[in-house]
Scaffold this motif. Structure first.
Motif, short mmCIF file in Angstrom:
data_model
loop_
_atom_site.label_atom_id
_atom_site.label_comp_id
_atom_site.label_asym_id
_atom_site.label_seq_id
_atom_site.Cartn_x
_atom_site.Cartn_y
_atom_site.Cartn_z
N LEU A 69 64.29 46.45 15.47
CA LEU A 69 65.13 47.26 14.69
C LEU A 69 65.53 48.53 15.72
O LEU A 69 64.69 49.23 16.08
CB LEU A 69 64.62 47.70 13.55
CG LEU A 69 65.56 48.72 12.52
CD1 LEU A 69 66.62 47.88 11.91
CD2 LEU A 69 64.89 49.44 11.54
N ILE A 70 66.97 48.50 15.93
CA ILE A 70 67.58 49.90 16.55
C ILE A 70 68.21 50.43 15.72
O ILE A 70 69.53 49.82 15.16
CB ILE A 70 68.35 49.04 17.81
CG1 ILE A 70 67.39 48.34 18.95
CG2 ILE A 70 68.88 50.12 18.63
CD1 ILE A 70 67.93 47.57 19.98
N ALA A 71 68.49 51.72 15.62
CA ALA A 71 69.42 52.22 14.52
C ALA A 71 69.83 53.53 15.11
O ALA A 71 68.98 54.34 16.11
CB ALA A 71 68.44 52.50 13.37
N PHE A 72 71.12 54.03 14.89
CA PHE A 72 71.60 55.23 15.81
C PHE A 72 71.99 56.20 14.47
O PHE A 72 72.49 55.76 13.40
CB PHE A 72 72.86 54.72 16.32
CG PHE A 72 73.79 55.92 16.73
CD1 PHE A 72 73.15 56.78 17.73
CD2 PHE A 72 75.04 56.09 16.32
CE1 PHE A 72 73.98 57.80 18.19
CE2 PHE A 72 75.68 56.90 16.83
CZ PHE A 72 75.33 58.04 17.61
N SER A 73 71.75 57.17 14.75
CA SER A 73 72.04 58.44 13.77
C SER A 73 71.80 58.12 12.39
O SER A 73 70.41 58.12 11.79
CB SER A 73 73.53 58.72 14.04
OG SER A 73 74.17 59.94 13.45
N MET A 74 72.69 58.41 11.39
CA MET A 74 72.35 58.05 10.04
C MET A 74 71.79 56.62 10.00
O MET A 74 70.82 56.37 9.11
CB MET A 74 73.56 58.01 9.06
CG MET A 74 73.52 57.77 7.71
SD MET A 74 74.86 57.70 6.66
CE MET A 74 75.65 56.26 7.36
N GLY A 75 71.93 55.79 10.75
CA GLY A 75 71.39 54.31 10.73
C GLY A 75 69.78 54.49 10.85
O GLY A 75 69.16 53.58 10.38
N GLY A 76 69.37 55.53 11.54
CA GLY A 76 67.96 55.58 11.71
C GLY A 76 67.32 56.05 10.45
O GLY A 76 66.25 55.51 10.18
N ILE A 77 68.00 56.68 9.66
CA ILE A 77 67.57 57.11 8.16
C ILE A 77 67.50 56.23 7.49
O ILE A 77 66.61 55.85 6.59
CB ILE A 77 67.98 58.26 7.81
CG1 ILE A 77 67.99 59.47 8.86
CG2 ILE A 77 67.61 58.83 6.60
CD1 ILE A 77 66.62 60.10 9.28
N ILE A 78 68.84 55.21 7.56
CA ILE A 78 68.68 53.96 6.65
C ILE A 78 67.73 53.17 7.01
O ILE A 78 66.82 52.53 6.33
CB ILE A 78 70.18 53.40 6.58
CG1 ILE A 78 71.15 54.34 6.31
CG2 ILE A 78 70.20 52.02 6.03
CD1 ILE A 78 72.68 53.96 6.66
N GLY A 79 67.31 52.78 8.40
CA GLY A 79 66.40 51.96 8.75
C GLY A 79 64.94 52.55 8.33
O GLY A 79 64.28 51.69 7.86
N ARG A 80 64.86 53.62 8.40
CA ARG A 80 63.50 54.23 7.94
C ARG A 80 63.11 53.87 6.31
O ARG A 80 62.08 53.73 6.19
CB ARG A 80 63.49 55.74 8.35
CG ARG A 80 63.11 56.15 9.80
CD ARG A 80 62.63 57.55 9.85
NE ARG A 80 61.56 58.01 8.82
CZ ARG A 80 61.39 59.21 8.53
NH1 ARG A 80 62.33 60.16 9.13
NH2 ARG A 80 60.56 59.29 7.67
N TYR A 81 64.31 54.29 5.75
CA TYR A 81 64.13 53.88 4.34
C TYR A 81 63.85 52.63 3.94
O TYR A 81 62.80 52.11 3.13
CB TYR A 81 65.24 54.31 3.47
CG TYR A 81 65.09 54.36 1.95
CD1 TYR A 81 64.46 55.63 1.55
CD2 TYR A 81 65.28 53.28 0.99
CE1 TYR A 81 64.25 55.64 0.05
CE2 TYR A 81 65.05 53.32 -0.21
CZ TYR A 81 64.24 54.57 -0.96
OH TYR A 81 63.88 54.43 -2.10
N TYR A 82 64.56 51.48 4.90
CA TYR A 82 64.06 49.97 4.63
C TYR A 82 62.69 49.91 4.90
O TYR A 82 61.98 48.96 4.26
CB TYR A 82 65.10 49.25 5.45
CG TYR A 82 64.86 47.87 5.78
CD1 TYR A 82 64.59 47.02 4.74
CD2 TYR A 82 64.33 47.76 7.08
CE1 TYR A 82 64.54 45.80 4.95
CE2 TYR A 82 64.04 46.44 7.49
CZ TYR A 82 63.98 45.33 6.32
OH TYR A 82 63.51 43.94 6.69
N LEU A 83 62.27 50.46 6.22
CA LEU A 83 61.06 50.28 6.57
C LEU A 83 59.96 50.68 5.73
O LEU A 83 58.78 49.86 5.18
CB LEU A 83 60.66 50.76 8.02
CG LEU A 83 61.91 50.00 9.09
CD1 LEU A 83 61.41 51.15 10.25
CD2 LEU A 83 61.31 48.83 9.18
#
Length: 209
Positions: A69-83
């Motif tokens: 998983l690679i995530a940028f900016s807000m995408g990183g917080i979205i990714g963290r919630y998913y994880l």
């Protein structure tokens, strides 16, 4: 060496098109890359809803097996919630979070949309998500950040405990996913054949998690 599929997550008011440069390099290195266009992309429904969209997308495109998983900016917080909240940590192999406001950004207090308010310094959303942030350290986890970031302010809020925190000198938040040194670091991180046993922390951060 077998390379895992890669899921890339863009930031607010953006699309997968903003990830094109890094995506092309990863594909050249043999990764199969998936990059959804989050809808809506402006945070009007909050981080949780976008994370559910991401989960459903991943389940449809990669129904089984590990992925990076690679995530940028807000995408990183979205990714963290998913994880951390939607079961994604059970499947992900490596995590890369670029310029994501793990401790929030002051600009989250300026705009009224729920997803933006979720990323405000001191938000209840981030406080809850950071109660078990250490679980990300169970997987190889890389953050990349620049001290010149004025979108994520203060920029040190992009640093995570128990991760490999890599500082780069990039002058603009929006340029991070196109910057050659960032892309090089991501490629090297994903191409490590074995699971990293102990993350290397570059720099220090005030622990407010």
């Amino acid at each position: 060496m077998k390379r895992e599929p890669v899921v890339m997550v863009h930031g607010i008011n953006d699309s997968s098109a903003g990830l094109r440069t890094m995506r092309q390099v990863l594909e050249h290195h043999g990764h199969h890359v998936y990059a959804p266009d989050l809808k809506p992309n402006d945070g009007r429904h909050g981080i949780k809803k976008m994370a559910e969209f991401l989960r459903d997308y991943i389940d449809s495109k990669i129904p089984e097996g590990p992925f990076d998983l690679i995530a940028f900016s807000m995408g990183g917080i979205i990714g963290r919630y998913y994880l951390q909240r939607l079961g994604g940590l059970d499947r992900v192999k490596r995590i890369v979070l670029v310029s994501s406001p793990h401790q929030g950004t002051i600009w989250g207090h300026v705009y009224p949309l729920p997803g933006v308010k979720d990323m405000a310094v001191g938000s209840e959303f981030l406080k809850e998500l950071n109660t078990d942030v250490d679980v990300l350290g169970n997987k190889p986890c890389l953050t990349i950040w620049t001290p010149y970031d004025i979108t994520i302010w203060p920029p040190q809020h992009c640093i995570l405990p128990n991760a490999e925190n890599h500082e780069v000198k990039v002058w603009r938040h929006g340029a991070m996913m196109k910057d050659p040194q960032v892309i090089k670091k991501v490629v090297e991180f994903l191409d490590v054949p074995e699971v990293q046993s102990s993350p290397v922390v570059v720099g220090t951060a005030e622990r407010n998690f």
